[in-house]
Design an enzyme around this catalytic site. Structure first.
Site, short mmCIF file in Angstrom:
data_model
loop_
_atom_site.label_atom_id
_atom_site.label_comp_id
_atom_site.label_asym_id
_atom_site.label_seq_id
_atom_site.Cartn_x
_atom_site.Cartn_y
_atom_site.Cartn_z
N TRP A 186 -10.69 -2.96 -5.84
CA TRP A 186 -9.52 -3.00 -4.98
C TRP A 186 -9.88 -3.86 -3.78
O TRP A 186 -10.90 -3.65 -3.13
CB TRP A 186 -9.09 -1.60 -4.49
N GLU A 225 -7.01 -2.62 -9.13
CA GLU A 225 -6.03 -1.74 -8.46
C GLU A 225 -5.09 -2.51 -7.53
O GLU A 225 -5.54 -3.22 -6.63
CB GLU A 225 -6.81 -0.68 -7.64
N LYS A 227 -1.58 -2.74 -4.89
CA LYS A 227 -1.09 -2.01 -3.72
C LYS A 227 0.19 -2.67 -3.23
O LYS A 227 0.44 -3.84 -3.52
CB LYS A 227 -2.19 -2.09 -2.66
N ASP A 258 -2.81 3.82 -8.29
CA ASP A 258 -3.03 4.72 -7.15
C ASP A 258 -1.65 5.25 -6.79
O ASP A 258 -0.71 4.47 -6.55
CB ASP A 258 -3.67 3.95 -5.99
N HIS A 261 0.34 3.76 -3.95
CA HIS A 261 0.50 2.31 -3.86
C HIS A 261 1.80 1.79 -4.45
O HIS A 261 1.86 0.68 -4.97
CB HIS A 261 -0.69 1.62 -4.53
N HIS A 285 -5.80 6.83 -9.40
CA HIS A 285 -6.27 7.30 -8.11
C HIS A 285 -5.21 8.29 -7.65
O HIS A 285 -4.14 7.90 -7.17
CB HIS A 285 -6.38 6.16 -7.09
N ASP A 293 1.26 5.07 2.42
CA ASP A 293 0.02 5.28 1.66
C ASP A 293 -1.00 6.00 2.55
O ASP A 293 -2.05 5.48 2.88
CB ASP A 293 -0.51 3.89 1.23
N ASP A 295 -2.82 8.71 2.13
CA ASP A 295 -4.00 9.34 1.53
C ASP A 295 -4.22 10.77 1.99
O ASP A 295 -5.34 11.17 2.31
CB ASP A 295 -5.25 8.47 1.76
C1 RNT Z 1 -6.95 1.59 -0.77
C2 RNT Z 1 -7.24 1.92 -2.18
C3 RNT Z 1 -8.69 2.10 -2.52
C4 RNT Z 1 -9.44 2.87 -1.48
C5 RNT Z 1 -10.83 3.26 -1.88
C6 RNT Z 1 -11.66 3.68 -0.72
O1 RNT Z 1 -5.61 1.61 -0.48
O2 RNT Z 1 -6.54 3.05 -2.56
O3 RNT Z 1 -8.80 2.64 -3.78
O4 RNT Z 1 -8.77 4.02 -1.11
O5 RNT Z 1 -11.38 2.26 -2.61
ZN ZN Z 2 -7.00 3.86 -4.50
#
Ligand code: RNT
Ligand code: ZN
Length: 418
Positions: A186, A225, A227, A258, A261, A285, A293, A295
């Site tokens: 990513w 990955e 986003k 993810d 994302h 993810h 986003d 987290d």
């Molecule tokens: C960031 C991505 C990525 C990170 C990690 C730390 O938006 O989700 O995967 O969260 O690699």
């Molecule tokens: Zn991620």
């Protein structure tokens, strides 16, 4: 909770599920075979061990300053072991390149080697955990807004070299553990404001990836990955979803979804079947976006539930890798691991207990009301008794009992970290 009570409840649940044609023992066995890939970076707010003391960049952010974050590899391992002891089943650990053991040496990202991860490989073996891996393009003086898509060949080459080395490290991990290490790429590359050379950066990223993937490996698997946007990079993301689906399909690379994302009303669950038709495997993810986003810690909500149901409905448990990806620095970090992991497993449990055969036959026969009604009723079936039984059989705390264990660990260990 009393063991006797858990077993009684399970016996009743088993009978109840049998009435709708669901075998709870099979569901328990299936859940037992699912390993989550625990992200190492919840324990230390994505800091890593390079000792550069810099801030977290790349458009991501861990907010909060709850005391007790892991400050070194020993503390991180201790925390992971504690968290894993409260999560039923056998799980993997997902490392980032910045978590290598550099022994006080300033090892730049284009110089990392498998030996910096030897300690992790040995530790993983001792702890019966398998390792996955990630290249790290953020939090570095050369990160800027563009890494693999940087028009400056020197910077681009630096990140290509880094990512190549990461693949070699993942290969080493996979070889040592006798099971492929899943390596995720990513990158944050993008732009804060209106961009007129969208095509050029994407061409550069495509070419960088092609160079990175030149070496063929057998003990690691690559995933990429996408986003929507990062903080400070709101207008353009080089590695968008379309970009990586195109790239992944043409190169047969695993695509990582993810859950934070995508646009807020987009269903990530709905993407699984389409991707699996054209790609070998999918990586997840699992996260919880709150308005963006952000987290947040994964919870048992409709999004996670739909995602897990979709994997089971696609009969794709062996083609979907389930990683977690969140970093909440505002609450007990070990607790965050346990809550997010158990929530994901609870969703998988419910997915595995779905009366799928009946639902499918209703659907095929156009019995829309019956399908909807059974879906609704199955939400209220005693899946929780089966989940408790799963925890019991795995010898981890049942129900809320893990809270006290996390508190105890906080008193004994994390609260003493200054
Ligand atoms: C960031 C991505 C990525 C990170 C990690 C730390 O938006 O989700 O995967 O969260 O690699
Ligand atoms: Zn991620």
């Amino acid at each position: 909770m009393k063991t006797e009570l858990i077993e009684k409840a399970y016996a009743i649940a088993q009978e109840r599920y049998a009435e709708i044609g669901v075998d709870t023992e099979r569901a328990l066995e299936a859940l037992q075979r699912i390993s989550l890939s625990l992200h190492c970076w919840q324990a230390d707010d994505v800091t890593g061990f390079e000792n550069r003391g810099g801030e977290l960049t790349g458009g991501i952010q861990a907010t909060g300053n709850y005391p007790g974050k892991a400050r070194n590899v020993g503390e991180l391992r201790q925390d992971i072991v504690k968290a894993a002891s409260l999560i039923p089943g056998k799980h993997r650990l997902n490392l980032h390149a910045i978590y290598g053991e550099f022994g006080g040496e300033a090892v730049d990202r284009d110089r990392i080697e498998p030996r910096h991860f030897r300690g992790w490989i040995d530790w993983a073996k001792e702890n019966d955990m398998k390792l996955d891996f990630n290249s790290t393009s953020f939090s570095h003086p050369k990160s800027g807004d563009l890494s693999l898509a940087n028009p400056d060949p020197a910077i681009r080459d630096f990140w290509i070299e880094h990512t190549r080395r990461c693949r070699a490290i993942a290969e080493e991990m996979g070889r040592a553990q006798g099971d492929p290490s899943i390596m995720n790429i990513w990158i944050h590359d993008g732009s804060k404001d209106l961009t007129v050379n969208r095509m050029m950066y994407r061409e550069l990223l495509r070419d960088s990836l092609d160079r990175i993937f030149e070496t063929e490996y057998t003990h690691m698997k690559d995933c990429i990955e996408s986003k929507v946007f990062g903080i400070g990079l709101e207008s353009y993301t080089v590695g968008s979803n379309d970009f990586y689906i195109g790239y992944g399909v043409s190169r047969q690379k695993i695509v990582t979804l993810d859950t934070g994302h995508f646009h807020p009303t987009e269903s990530v669950a709905d993407k699984i079947s389409s991707l699996l038709l054209f790609l070998p495997e999918v990586m997840l993810h699992v996260s919880r976006p709150v308005r963006w986003d952000s987290d947040h810690v994964t919870i048992l909500n409709d999004d996670t539930l739909e995602l897990c149901k979709e994997i089971v409905r696609c009969n794709a448990l062996d083609r979907v890798h389930i990683g977690l990806d969140y970093f909440d620095a505002s609450i007990n970090r070990i607790g965050a691991y346990v809550v997010g992991s158990r929530a994901t497993q609870k969703c998988l449990m419910q997915a595995l207990l779905e009366p799928l055969a009946t639902l499918r036959s209703h659907e095929a026969a156009g019995r829309g009301f019956e399908r909807l009604a059974l879906l609704e009723e199955s939400k209220a079936l005693p899946w929780n008794a089966v989940w408790d039984e799963f925890c019991l059989r795995n010898d981890v705390p049942v129900g809320e009992a893990f809270i006290a264990e996390v508190q105890q660990y906080e008193r004994d260990v994390t609260s003493k970290r200054r």
